[in-house]
Structures are given as structure tokens and as C-alpha cells.
Design a protein around this motif. Structure first.
Motif, mmCIF file in Angstrom:
data_model
loop_
_atom_site.group_PDB
_atom_site.id
_atom_site.type_symbol
_atom_site.label_atom_id
_atom_site.label_comp_id
_atom_site.label_asym_id
_atom_site.label_seq_id
_atom_site.Cartn_x
_atom_site.Cartn_y
_atom_site.Cartn_z
ATOM 1 N N ASN A 219 38.459 48.266 49.920
ATOM 2 C CA ASN A 219 38.723 48.740 51.278
ATOM 3 C C ASN A 219 37.775 48.038 52.251
ATOM 4 O O ASN A 219 36.771 48.614 52.676
ATOM 5 C CB ASN A 219 38.532 50.263 51.364
ATOM 6 N N PRO A 220 38.064 46.787 52.571
ATOM 7 C CA PRO A 220 37.108 46.000 53.355
ATOM 8 C C PRO A 220 36.915 46.550 54.767
ATOM 9 O O PRO A 220 37.838 47.092 55.383
ATOM 10 C CB PRO A 220 37.754 44.614 53.388
ATOM 11 N N ARG A 221 35.700 46.379 55.252
ATOM 12 C CA ARG A 221 35.375 46.713 56.636
ATOM 13 C C ARG A 221 35.383 45.410 57.433
ATOM 14 O O ARG A 221 34.693 44.451 57.076
ATOM 15 C CB ARG A 221 34.005 47.391 56.710
ATOM 16 N N ILE A 222 36.170 45.394 58.491
ATOM 17 C CA ILE A 222 36.359 44.171 59.282
ATOM 18 C C ILE A 222 36.013 44.467 60.733
ATOM 19 O O ILE A 222 36.490 45.449 61.317
ATOM 20 C CB ILE A 222 37.804 43.662 59.155
ATOM 21 N N THR A 252 37.311 47.582 63.189
ATOM 22 C CA THR A 252 36.621 47.925 64.438
ATOM 23 C C THR A 252 36.762 46.809 65.459
ATOM 24 O O THR A 252 36.535 45.635 65.140
ATOM 25 C CB THR A 252 35.120 48.185 64.189
ATOM 26 N N LEU A 253 37.135 47.177 66.675
ATOM 27 C CA LEU A 253 37.205 46.241 67.790
ATOM 28 C C LEU A 253 35.961 46.435 68.648
ATOM 29 O O LEU A 253 35.760 47.506 69.234
ATOM 30 C CB LEU A 253 38.467 46.505 68.623
ATOM 31 N N LEU A 254 35.126 45.421 68.707
ATOM 32 C CA LEU A 254 33.900 45.440 69.511
ATOM 33 C C LEU A 254 34.091 44.544 70.729
ATOM 34 O O LEU A 254 34.410 43.361 70.588
ATOM 35 C CB LEU A 254 32.715 44.931 68.694
ATOM 36 N N HIS A 255 33.887 45.074 71.915
ATOM 37 C CA HIS A 255 34.094 44.267 73.125
ATOM 38 C C HIS A 255 33.137 44.720 74.215
ATOM 39 O O HIS A 255 32.708 45.873 74.263
ATOM 40 C CB HIS A 255 35.537 44.398 73.609
ATOM 41 N N LYS A 256 32.799 43.788 75.108
ATOM 42 C CA LYS A 256 31.825 44.061 76.173
ATOM 43 C C LYS A 256 32.494 44.653 77.416
ATOM 44 O O LYS A 256 31.964 45.572 78.026
ATOM 45 C CB LYS A 256 31.069 42.783 76.531
ATOM 46 N N ASP A 339 32.444 43.425 56.049
ATOM 47 C CA ASP A 339 32.710 42.443 54.990
ATOM 48 C C ASP A 339 33.298 41.156 55.560
ATOM 49 O O ASP A 339 33.226 40.100 54.920
ATOM 50 C CB ASP A 339 33.690 43.045 53.972
ATOM 51 N N ALA A 340 33.871 41.251 56.746
ATOM 52 C CA ALA A 340 34.399 40.070 57.445
ATOM 53 C C ALA A 340 34.282 40.307 58.943
ATOM 54 O O ALA A 340 34.418 41.439 59.418
ATOM 55 C CB ALA A 340 35.845 39.801 57.057
#
Length: 462
Positions: A219-222, A252-256, A339-340
Motif C-alpha cells: 500500500n504505497p504512500r505517494i 497526498t497532494l501538497l501545494h503552496k 514511497d514515491a
């Protein structure tokens, strides 16, 4: 063996932006004069048209009908006849729906075939496929000497031109992964072996490479870094093509910057419960909300799910984290535990060596991290922000910012990558510089449509 050719105009590149200049000329009845004056179009691939657009496994973020605007009622009979082509009829029947980019690429290749025939029919003009422009050297008389090398590396030639149009596309340089801070540190070298760029992920073998990268995790975390259309497209592709391995909350979507949604009217936005806009976010020409800065189509649909707009159902597999001054540690932990990591940092224009008449290299504005390739008149900018005489550019990551009649929201601070504008107002700007000022260009009023935006590679995505 080296040979020299002289031409009034050299167009470097044969993809969507390069042929947009020719389509812009055709729309206003100036293509015959442009070709009679003389031009050479150089493309490293085997034909002109779609460039790299067809390799992306996503839909356009623009309406299907906008792609055929340039050939509709076109004064050039050979282009106008394309409106009866089965593919064009299919595209038009899609109306305001998006299209797979591979279909857009097929259409542009058909247009490229017609343009090739038109160019080669003019004794003063020609298409050079299988060649790449490597450098430009300014002569003392102000003309430019272009050094070309064949795609197989076995032949070279020089072309001397009065004016040059650079439309060579863009790329995602790895150096940005070393330079740009995300959370508390850049992605490289800290996360070497776990980072892909969006251009790679959205290519045909992108998911295969991502599966290999995460092969050791059930169950990769991306983590996806970015908030523009390309980042949302990456998320959709991962959820679509790796649905068997993406568990709730593991993407997860990370954005500024906050996510912004395109709407055709402010009233439509408010009726959906979307009120995160002000008067400066509305285009005075079209009345569109976030005309240039807003997410569209598939990316917009996913953003609406994340934001809970208009009753859109939640997407449990994807969580949305906006990076602020207060949560750098949280963002860093998400990245460290991933993981990616998919970096969606946008594109930079492809660079060639440019030498002035005194044999000194010319530094460009685009060499700076936040610099633009072109200015308001589409001229190539030097490091001081001055346009270099005789050099023009357009295309993905060129940095063009519309003003005046082109419209756009006053709050917009990015750059517009719009195929529709390349084929209309931007292409016409360049034509004003390329054609002799014998008679004024006849510029028709274009039918107003939502522009064809390409926040990442070819969201035509390009």
C-alpha cells in the motif's frame, strides 16, 4: 559537408506552437504572403504537427471545439476542406467536452501534413525535417546564422535568417529538484531514487515506472508536489491506473497556492457554493472566473471533490495539504515518509546557445529561475529584460502574459500556455514582426471561446 542557406524567416520547431504561427497567418489571409517572402521551418522529427503531444495519457483541459477553430472558415482552401475530415467532424461533435490528447495529436498531424504541402509548393519556402537548431550567431549586419545538425548527427548546415522564431518546446530540468524548496528542503539529493517528474508520470510507461519504484510496498504512500493542472492530472492517472494499490489517505497532494476553479460566470460559481474569488479574478473580456488561473475539466472535477464544491462526492484516496508558513514540518514528514514523490514543478523552455556579433554568449531572462523567455511583443529577452532584435518565441513555458484585448483576470501572475491564443492573437503579434510593413495585417475578430490552456505539457493538457 556544410552548406549555407539564406531565408527571411527561420522557424525552429515543428510542434503545436510552431505551426500555430502558420495557422494564425492562414486565418487572416497572410499565409501566401508569408510563404512568398520565404521561410524555413526546421523540425528534428520526421514530420510537423503534434510534436510530443500524443505521448500523454490524459485528456485536454479545453473544449474539443476550440481545437478546430483555426481551420473553420479558413481562407486557405486546403485547410478549410479539413472541416469535412471524419476526425474533425468527430472533434466538433464533442463540443465543449475534452478530448484525449492522442486525438488532438492526430488532428494536429493532419494539419501538419497540409501545411507541409503548402510550404513546399512555394519556391521561397521549405520544411527541413530531421534537423535540429543547435545555436545562433548574430552577424555584424544584424542577421542571424543558425547552426543545424541532422538528427542522426552525421550532417550539419548553416541557415542565415533575418528573423528567427523559437518554438522548440519545453522540458523539466532535473536541476529544479535540487534547487526548489519543498517544506524544509529540496527533493534532491535527499530523496534520490523516489522522485519522478510529472512529464515522466504522464507518459505511456509512467505508471509502469511508478509501480516498479513502489514494488516493495503493498500500500504505497505517494506524495504529489504541485497545485496546477498537471498535479491534479497526475493524481487522476495514479488513481485510475493503480487503483488496486492506492488505499484511502495514501495519496497526498501538497501545494503552496490554493486551488482555483474556472467558471464561465460569477453567478454560476456562486450557485455552486464557490465564492473564493474577487473582482480582480474575473476576466473583463469574457467574464470568466479565473480564466487563466483556474482548473478545468478533469482537474477541476477532482479539485471540486477535494473542496466539497457543488456537492461533489469526496475522494477518500486523495488528501489535500496546502503548505503554509506554519506546517513545513508536517509537509516534510509527508515527503520523508512517501514511497514515491511526483514533482509537478512545471516546465522551462528549451535553451540553445546564442552568440552576439562580438562573439559573446547572450544570457537570457529565461536562465533565471523566475525569468521569462519572451516579453509582451513575443521577443526573446536577454538577462536585462530587453528584447533581442530579430528573435521571437512562443510555446510552452515561453512566459507570455496577455494584456488588453486578450483579456484575463487582473490577479493572474502566471504564464499562459494556450494553443488557441498561439493560433490567434499571439501568432498575429509575431506575424506583425515577420512580415514586411507593406500593408497592415487584416486581423479578424476571433470567436470568443475559453482558451486552450496547457498548465503542464500540452494540456491542449502543451
Amino acid at each position: 559537408m556544410s552548406t549555407d542557406t539564406t531565408t527571411p524567416v527561420l522557424i525552429a520547431g515543428g510542434g503545436p506552437a510552431a505551426i500555430a504561427v502558420l495557422l494564425a497567418a492562414s486565418r487572416i489571409g497572410e499565409l501566401p504572403r508569408l510563404l512568398d517572402e520565404g521561410l524555413v521551418l526546421v523540425e528534428q522529427g520526421p514530420h510537423i504537427g503534434s510534436g510530443m503531444l500524443g505521448r500523454y495519457v490524459i485528456n485536454s483541459d479545453s473544449a474539443a471545439e476550440t481545437f478546430v477553430d483555426a481551420i473553420t472558415d479558413n481562407p486557405v482552401p486546403e485547410l478549410a476542406r479539413l472541416t469535412h475530415h471524419p476526425l474533425v467532424e468527430m472533434i466538433r461533435n464533442h463540443g465543449r467536452l475534452p478530448l484525449p490528447l492522442r486525438v488532438v495529436a492526430d488532428f494536429l498531424d493532419i494539419v501538419g501534413q497540409v501545411l507541409t504541402t503548402l510550404i513546399t509548393a512555394h519556391p521561397a519556402s521549405r520544411v527541413l525535417t530531421g534537423w535540429q537548431l543547435k545555436s545562433l550567431h548574430q552577424n555584424v549586419d544584424g542577421r542571424w546564422r543558425g547552426y543545424l545538425i541532422s538528427s542522426d548527427g552525421t550532417h550539419t548546415q548553416h541557415i542565415i535568417a533575418n528573423k528567427i522564431v523559437l518554438a522548440m518546446g519545453a522540458h523539466q530540468p532535473e536541476q529544479r529538484l535540487h534547487d526548489e524548496m519543498v517544506g524544509e528542503a529540496p527533493l534532491l539529493p535527499r530523496h534520490a531514487g523516489r522522485v519522478m517528474q510529472s512529464d515522466d508520470l504522464l507518459s505511456p510507461d509512467g505508471i509502469t515506472r511508478l509501480r516498479a519504484m513502489t514494488a516493495g510496498q503493498d500500500n504505497p504512500r505517494i506524495a504529489i508536489i504541485g497545485g496546477a493542472s498537471s498535479a491534479l492530472s497526475v493524481a487522476r492517472v495514479i488513481m485510475r491506473d493503480m487503483a488496486d494499490r492506492i488505499m484511502p489517505g495514501n495519496l497526498t497532494l501538497l501545494h503552496k497556492s490554493r486551488l482555483k476553479l474556472f467558471y464561465r460566470t460569477a453567478e454560476e460559481a456562486v450557485s455552486d457554493g464557490y465564492t473564493e474569488f474577487h473582482a480582480d479574478d474575473i476576466c473583463p473580456v469574457s467574464q470568466f472566473v479565473y480564466r487563466f488561473g483556474g482548473l478545468r475539466y478533469d482537474s477541476r472535477d477532482l479539485a471540486m471533490q477535494l473542496m466539497g464544491i457543488a456537492g461533489a462526492p469526496p475522494e477518500p484516496r486523495l488528501r489535500d495539504v496546502q503548505i503554509t508558513d506554519d506546517n513545513h514540518a508536517e509537509a516534510q514528514a509527508i515527503i520523508d515518509n512517501a514511497d514515491a514523490i511526483i514533482a509537478c514543478f512545471g516546465y522551462r523552455p528549451r535553451r540553445i546557445t546564442i552568440i552576439d556579433a562580438h562573439d559573446h554568449p547572450i544570457a537570457l531572462s529565461a536562465d533565471a529561475a523566475d525569468g521569462c523567455l519572451t516579453g509582451p511583443e513575443c521577443g526573446i529577452l536577454n538577462a536585462a529584460g530587453q528584447e533581442i532584435p530579430g528573435l521571437f518565441g512562443l510555446g510552452l513555458a515561453s512566459g507570455f502574459r496577455p494584456t488588453g484585448a486578450m483579456g484575463g483576470e487582473a490577479s493572474f501572475r502566471g504564464q499562459v500556455n494556450s494553443l488557441w491564443l498561439w493560433q490567434t492573437a499571439i501568432g498575429e503579434k509575431i506575424l506583425h514582426h515577420l512580415l514586411p510593413p507593406e500593408t497592415p495585417l487584416l486581423v479578424p475578430t476571433p470567436r470568443l471561446r475559453a482558451p486552450v490552456l496547457e498548465p503542464a505539457r500540452g494540456h491542449l493538457h502543451p
